[in-house]
Scaffold this motif. Structure first.
Motif, PDB file in Angstrom:
ATOM      1  N   UNK A 106       0.842  -1.200   0.000  1.00  0.00           N
ATOM      2  CA  UNK A 106       0.000   0.000   0.000  1.00  0.00           C
ATOM      3  C   UNK A 106       0.878   1.252   0.000  1.00  0.00           C
ATOM      4  N   UNK A 107       1.892   1.269   0.850  1.00  0.00           N
ATOM      5  CA  UNK A 107       2.785   2.432   0.902  1.00  0.00           C
ATOM      6  C   UNK A 107       3.455   2.680  -0.449  1.00  0.00           C
ATOM      7  N   UNK A 108       3.886   1.600  -1.110  1.00  0.00           N
ATOM      8  CA  UNK A 108       4.578   1.745  -2.385  1.00  0.00           C
ATOM      9  C   UNK A 108       3.659   2.253  -3.486  1.00  0.00           C
ATOM     10  N   UNK A 109       2.424   1.752  -3.556  1.00  0.00           N
ATOM     11  CA  UNK A 109       1.537   2.216  -4.622  1.00  0.00           C
ATOM     12  C   UNK A 109       1.106   3.664  -4.380  1.00  0.00           C
ATOM     13  N   UNK A 110       0.950   4.051  -3.117  1.00  0.00           N
ATOM     14  CA  UNK A 110       0.616   5.449  -2.810  1.00  0.00           C
ATOM     15  C   UNK A 110       1.775   6.351  -3.234  1.00  0.00           C
ATOM     16  N   UNK A 111       2.988   5.912  -2.944  1.00  0.00           N
ATOM     17  CA  UNK A 111       4.168   6.690  -3.330  1.00  0.00           C
ATOM     18  C   UNK A 111       4.260   6.804  -4.853  1.00  0.00           C
ATOM     19  N   UNK A 112       3.932   5.726  -5.568  1.00  0.00           N
ATOM     20  CA  UNK A 112       3.964   5.751  -7.032  1.00  0.00           C
ATOM     21  C   UNK A 112       2.976   6.770  -7.587  1.00  0.00           C
ATOM     22  N   UNK A 113       1.794   6.836  -7.014  1.00  0.00           N
ATOM     23  CA  UNK A 113       0.791   7.806  -7.476  1.00  0.00           C
ATOM     24  C   UNK A 113       1.289   9.228  -7.238  1.00  0.00           C
ATOM     25  N   UNK A 114       1.834   9.473  -6.048  1.00  0.00           N
ATOM     26  CA  UNK A 114       2.309  10.825  -5.733  1.00  0.00           C
ATOM     27  C   UNK A 114       3.460  11.239  -6.644  1.00  0.00           C
ATOM     28  N   UNK A 115       4.352  10.309  -6.963  1.00  0.00           N
ATOM     29  CA  UNK A 115       5.446  10.618  -7.884  1.00  0.00           C
ATOM     30  C   UNK A 115       4.918  10.899  -9.285  1.00  0.00           C
TER      31      UNK A 115
ATOM     32  N   UNK B 103      -1.867   4.550 -12.326  1.00  0.00           N
ATOM     33  CA  UNK B 103      -1.274   4.351 -11.005  1.00  0.00           C
ATOM     34  C   UNK B 103      -2.343   4.480  -9.920  1.00  0.00           C
ATOM     35  N   UNK B 104      -3.252   5.431 -10.105  1.00  0.00           N
ATOM     36  CA  UNK B 104      -4.326   5.636  -9.142  1.00  0.00           C
ATOM     37  C   UNK B 104      -5.220   4.405  -9.055  1.00  0.00           C
ATOM     38  N   UNK B 105      -5.553   3.826 -10.201  1.00  0.00           N
ATOM     39  CA  UNK B 105      -6.403   2.632 -10.205  1.00  0.00           C
ATOM     40  C   UNK B 105      -5.715   1.462  -9.508  1.00  0.00           C
ATOM     41  N   UNK B 106      -4.417   1.315  -9.722  1.00  0.00           N
ATOM     42  CA  UNK B 106      -3.667   0.250  -9.040  1.00  0.00           C
ATOM     43  C   UNK B 106      -3.644   0.491  -7.536  1.00  0.00           C
ATOM     44  N   UNK B 107      -3.496   1.753  -7.153  1.00  0.00           N
ATOM     45  CA  UNK B 107      -3.477   2.093  -5.727  1.00  0.00           C
ATOM     46  C   UNK B 107      -4.834   1.828  -5.085  1.00  0.00           C
ATOM     47  N   UNK B 108      -5.910   2.198  -5.788  1.00  0.00           N
ATOM     48  CA  UNK B 108      -7.248   1.946  -5.261  1.00  0.00           C
ATOM     49  C   UNK B 108      -7.447   0.455  -5.007  1.00  0.00           C
ATOM     50  N   UNK B 109      -7.019  -0.345  -5.950  1.00  0.00           N
ATOM     51  CA  UNK B 109      -7.159  -1.794  -5.823  1.00  0.00           C
ATOM     52  C   UNK B 109      -6.394  -2.320  -4.614  1.00  0.00           C
TER      53      UNK B 109
ATOM     54  N   UNK C  48      -7.801   6.830  -0.483  1.00  0.00           N
ATOM     55  CA  UNK C  48      -8.243   6.863  -1.879  1.00  0.00           C
ATOM     56  C   UNK C  48      -8.746   8.259  -2.241  1.00  0.00           C
ATOM     57  N   UNK C  49      -9.502   8.859  -1.340  1.00  0.00           N
ATOM     58  CA  UNK C  49     -10.050  10.189  -1.592  1.00  0.00           C
ATOM     59  C   UNK C  49      -8.943  11.218  -1.780  1.00  0.00           C
ATOM     60  N   UNK C  50      -7.938  11.164  -0.932  1.00  0.00           N
ATOM     61  CA  UNK C  50      -6.839  12.136  -1.030  1.00  0.00           C
ATOM     62  C   UNK C  50      -6.036  11.941  -2.309  1.00  0.00           C
ATOM     63  N   UNK C  51      -5.820  10.692  -2.695  1.00  0.00           N
ATOM     64  CA  UNK C  51      -5.101  10.445  -3.948  1.00  0.00           C
ATOM     65  C   UNK C  51      -5.924  10.939  -5.135  1.00  0.00           C
ATOM     66  N   UNK C  52      -7.224  10.692  -5.095  1.00  0.00           N
ATOM     67  CA  UNK C  52      -8.119  11.162  -6.152  1.00  0.00           C
ATOM     68  C   UNK C  52      -8.051  12.674  -6.299  1.00  0.00           C
ATOM     69  N   UNK C  53      -8.061  13.372  -5.168  1.00  0.00           N
ATOM     70  CA  UNK C  53      -7.988  14.829  -5.203  1.00  0.00           C
ATOM     71  C   UNK C  53      -6.701  15.302  -5.836  1.00  0.00           C
ATOM     72  N   UNK C  54      -5.589  14.646  -5.490  1.00  0.00           N
ATOM     73  CA  UNK C  54      -4.295  15.052  -6.046  1.00  0.00           C
ATOM     74  C   UNK C  54      -4.262  14.858  -7.560  1.00  0.00           C
ATOM     75  N   UNK C  55      -4.759  13.705  -8.025  1.00  0.00           N
ATOM     76  CA  UNK C  55      -4.746  13.428  -9.459  1.00  0.00           C
ATOM     77  C   UNK C  55      -5.660  14.403 -10.188  1.00  0.00           C
TER      78      UNK C  55
END
Length: 87
Positions: free
Chosen positions: A28-37, A49-55, A75-82
């Motif tokens: 989970x930490x790695x996929x969140x980091x991938x989305x942020x990068x 990347x977001x879809x993989x993180x959600x999963x 998930x909500x915070x990642x969605x907002x960033x994207x």
């Protein structure tokens, strides 16, 4: 150390679960980091990347590694960033 057979078994189960939970949490930490990068680098694959993180986050919540509301918040915070980067 455990003295009873049942306590020994329980100690083993706890250790196996701890290792499994640790692996899921690391994923989970790695996929969140991938989305942020991807968002930071204006990458086109941020949505993928977001879809993989959600999963991964939803699976962790389903397994009980993350609380349901913690998963939802992540998930909500990642969605907002994207979405902010898309606009």
């Amino acid at each position: 150390m455990a003295n009873h057979k049942s306590a020994l078994k329980r100690a083993g189960q706890n250790e196996r679960r701890r290792l499994r939970n640790k692996a899921v949490q690391t994923r989970v930490k790695n996929v969140v980091k991938d989305v942020r990068l991807a968002v930071a680098q204006n990458a086109e694959n941020a949505i993928e990347q977001l879809n993989a993180a959600k999963s991964a986050i939803d699976k962790a919540a389903k397994k009980g590694v993350l609380h349901k509301k913690t998963a939802s918040r992540k998930v909500s915070r990642l969605n907002r960033q994207v979405n902010a980067r898309q606009a």
